[in-house]
Scaffold this motif. Sequence first.
Motif, PDB file in Angstrom:
ATOM      1  N   GLY A 138      -5.991   6.646  -6.386  1.00 32.76           N
ATOM      2  CA  GLY A 138      -5.826   6.775  -4.943  1.00 32.76           C
ATOM      3  C   GLY A 138      -4.499   7.411  -4.600  1.00 32.76           C
ATOM      4  O   GLY A 138      -3.934   8.164  -5.398  1.00 32.76           O
ATOM      5  N   ILE A 139      -4.006   7.061  -3.414  1.00 31.86           N
ATOM      6  CA  ILE A 139      -2.717   7.606  -2.985  1.00 31.86           C
ATOM      7  C   ILE A 139      -1.749   6.451  -2.755  1.00 31.86           C
ATOM      8  O   ILE A 139      -2.036   5.516  -2.001  1.00 31.86           O
ATOM      9  N   GLY A 140      -0.623   6.523  -3.450  1.00 28.51           N
ATOM     10  CA  GLY A 140       0.466   5.586  -3.180  1.00 28.51           C
ATOM     11  C   GLY A 140       1.343   6.261  -2.135  1.00 28.51           C
ATOM     12  O   GLY A 140       1.643   7.449  -2.261  1.00 28.51           O
ATOM     13  N   TYR A 141       1.728   5.537  -1.092  1.00 29.98           N
ATOM     14  CA  TYR A 141       2.535   6.183  -0.044  1.00 29.98           C
ATOM     15  C   TYR A 141       3.508   5.195   0.578  1.00 29.98           C
ATOM     16  O   TYR A 141       3.398   3.981   0.407  1.00 29.98           O
ATOM     17  N   LEU A 142       4.480   5.746   1.298  1.00 30.84           N
ATOM     18  CA  LEU A 142       5.450   4.899   1.989  1.00 30.84           C
ATOM     19  C   LEU A 142       4.958   4.682   3.421  1.00 30.84           C
ATOM     20  O   LEU A 142       4.773   5.651   4.177  1.00 30.84           O
ATOM     21  N   LYS A 143       4.766   3.442   3.764  1.00 30.85           N
ATOM     22  CA  LYS A 143       4.203   3.103   5.082  1.00 30.85           C
ATOM     23  C   LYS A 143       5.106   3.625   6.202  1.00 30.85           C
ATOM     24  O   LYS A 143       4.635   4.076   7.258  1.00 30.85           O
ATOM     25  N   ASN A 219       8.620   5.828 -10.072  1.00 29.32           N
ATOM     26  CA  ASN A 219      10.037   5.613  -9.728  1.00 29.32           C
ATOM     27  C   ASN A 219      10.400   6.380  -8.467  1.00 29.32           C
ATOM     28  O   ASN A 219      11.220   5.947  -7.663  1.00 29.32           O
ATOM     29  N   GLY A 220       9.768   7.553  -8.303  1.00 26.93           N
ATOM     30  CA  GLY A 220      10.022   8.371  -7.120  1.00 26.93           C
ATOM     31  C   GLY A 220       9.578   7.666  -5.849  1.00 26.93           C
ATOM     32  O   GLY A 220      10.224   7.775  -4.800  1.00 26.93           O
ATOM     33  N   LEU A 221       8.466   6.930  -5.934  1.00 33.53           N
ATOM     34  CA  LEU A 221       8.012   6.165  -4.760  1.00 33.53           C
ATOM     35  C   LEU A 221       8.986   5.018  -4.489  1.00 33.53           C
ATOM     36  O   LEU A 221       9.347   4.745  -3.347  1.00 33.53           O
ATOM     37  N   VAL A 222       9.419   4.363  -5.549  1.00 36.80           N
ATOM     38  CA  VAL A 222      10.332   3.227  -5.392  1.00 36.80           C
ATOM     39  C   VAL A 222      11.646   3.680  -4.752  1.00 36.80           C
ATOM     40  O   VAL A 222      12.161   3.050  -3.822  1.00 36.80           O
ATOM     41  N   SER A 223      12.163   4.813  -5.220  1.00 32.14           N
ATOM     42  CA  SER A 223      13.476   5.258  -4.705  1.00 32.14           C
ATOM     43  C   SER A 223      13.359   5.911  -3.329  1.00 32.14           C
ATOM     44  O   SER A 223      14.356   6.136  -2.661  1.00 32.14           O
ATOM     45  N   GLY A 224      12.120   6.239  -2.923  1.00 38.08           N
ATOM     46  CA  GLY A 224      11.934   6.884  -1.623  1.00 38.08           C
ATOM     47  C   GLY A 224      11.984   8.405  -1.727  1.00 38.08           C
ATOM     48  O   GLY A 224      11.875   9.114  -0.729  1.00 38.08           O
ATOM     49  N   ASN A 243       9.407  -2.017  -4.147  1.00 33.29           N
ATOM     50  CA  ASN A 243       9.689  -1.429  -2.834  1.00 33.29           C
ATOM     51  C   ASN A 243       8.566  -1.867  -1.883  1.00 33.29           C
ATOM     52  O   ASN A 243       7.422  -1.407  -2.010  1.00 33.29           O
ATOM     53  N   LYS A 244       8.895  -2.742  -0.966  1.00 31.83           N
ATOM     54  CA  LYS A 244       7.881  -3.356  -0.090  1.00 31.83           C
ATOM     55  C   LYS A 244       7.247  -2.350   0.875  1.00 31.83           C
ATOM     56  O   LYS A 244       6.281  -2.664   1.564  1.00 31.83           O
ATOM     57  N   ASP A 245       7.794  -1.139   0.926  1.00 32.89           N
ATOM     58  CA  ASP A 245       7.264  -0.116   1.829  1.00 32.89           C
ATOM     59  C   ASP A 245       6.063   0.631   1.196  1.00 32.89           C
ATOM     60  O   ASP A 245       5.364   1.373   1.869  1.00 32.89           O
ATOM     61  N   ILE A 246       5.849   0.411  -0.093  1.00 32.21           N
ATOM     62  CA  ILE A 246       4.778   1.163  -0.775  1.00 32.21           C
ATOM     63  C   ILE A 246       3.400   0.567  -0.466  1.00 32.21           C
ATOM     64  O   ILE A 246       3.213  -0.648  -0.461  1.00 32.21           O
TER      65      ILE A 246
END
Length: 351
Positions: A138-143, A219-224, A243-246
């Motif tokens: 799927g797609i992991g994304y920053l809310k 790691n890129g998602l975690v770091s933003g 990262n709670k925003d993921i």
Amino acid sequence: MENITKIVKTFFITTLLLWITIFSGCSSEKKELYIYNWSDYMDENLVKQFETENSCKIILDFFDSNETMYAKLKAGAAGYDIVFPSGYMVNVMSKEGILLKLDHSKIPNLKNLDEKYIEFSLDKNQEFSVPYMISNTGIGYLKSKVQENFEPSWNIFADSKYKGRMTMLNDMREAIGAALKYLGYSINTTNPVELEKAKNVLIGWKKNLAKFEADQYKNGLVSGEFYFSQGYSGDIFQVMTENKDIRYAIPKEGTTLSSDNMVILKSSKNVELAYKFINFMLDGKVSAQNIEYVHYLAPNKEAYQYLSDDIKIDPAILMPDHVLKRCEVLIDLGKENALYSKIWDQVKSAK
Ligand code: SPD
């Protein structure tokens, strides 16, 4: 005379012990099991537990796509005992004759497999492979980067607003599959017109991607650094805790369902230990511990009772029917696999 008899006796006993040592394969050195797996795909405490229980040493090596793994084996990489290919790749490898036909009497824990998910295996009778984990992509994304009413679609990768902040998997069947799904086609199509259209969509998306990558994107998602990444379900769940925003979403157009499997290579030098390892991974408690760690679903009905409530209710792990309905299993396309390799080369070299 007595002395000569003693010397002859000692000689015979020493020779006998030497032969027993050589032919029983039993030496003071520990037995070794070479495992070639996807990265972040097994709780290493379980590896240690198996080593202790079996007085052996496990050597782990990792790959990031079926194609990389297969190319390495084809190029002559020898020495692996157990490998973890996805279903379609099991077919490719068994047709090549490099997989050991499994002796079920050595894997009694096969009884723990959950029939509901065996449905999605391409080797339904476990002739050459034992299902390890089931996942979707799927797609992991920053809310924080999307609107309240964000409706996930594969076409997010067409949005130049996010140029350089998005990644897709360096996995030809998954990346081309996403473009095919977006267009409303099967991820297993061999229709040249559909494939050509998917290629053009993917080349368009590529312009906005930071890269095709199958591991470090987490790691890129975690770091933003990345806002949207095509990713394997469990991999995204693993980093959500960091990262709670993921968030993770299955795009509205549908996606792929994969069953990754354990296989023993015919060239394995330690078949008995390989069987023991596979049987160990199918134990209910072991399997539950592994699910909790990797956040993928091991299709093991004995394991579910030991799972934490969070995992039990997660629709992306124990996938309910409405999720399964939106997924399609990648199959081996035989000679037509070459169509995908050709398109993938063109996408990779497109400017
Ligand atoms: N980090 C483990 C990733 C394993 C994902 N399975 C790959 C499925 C490919 N279709």
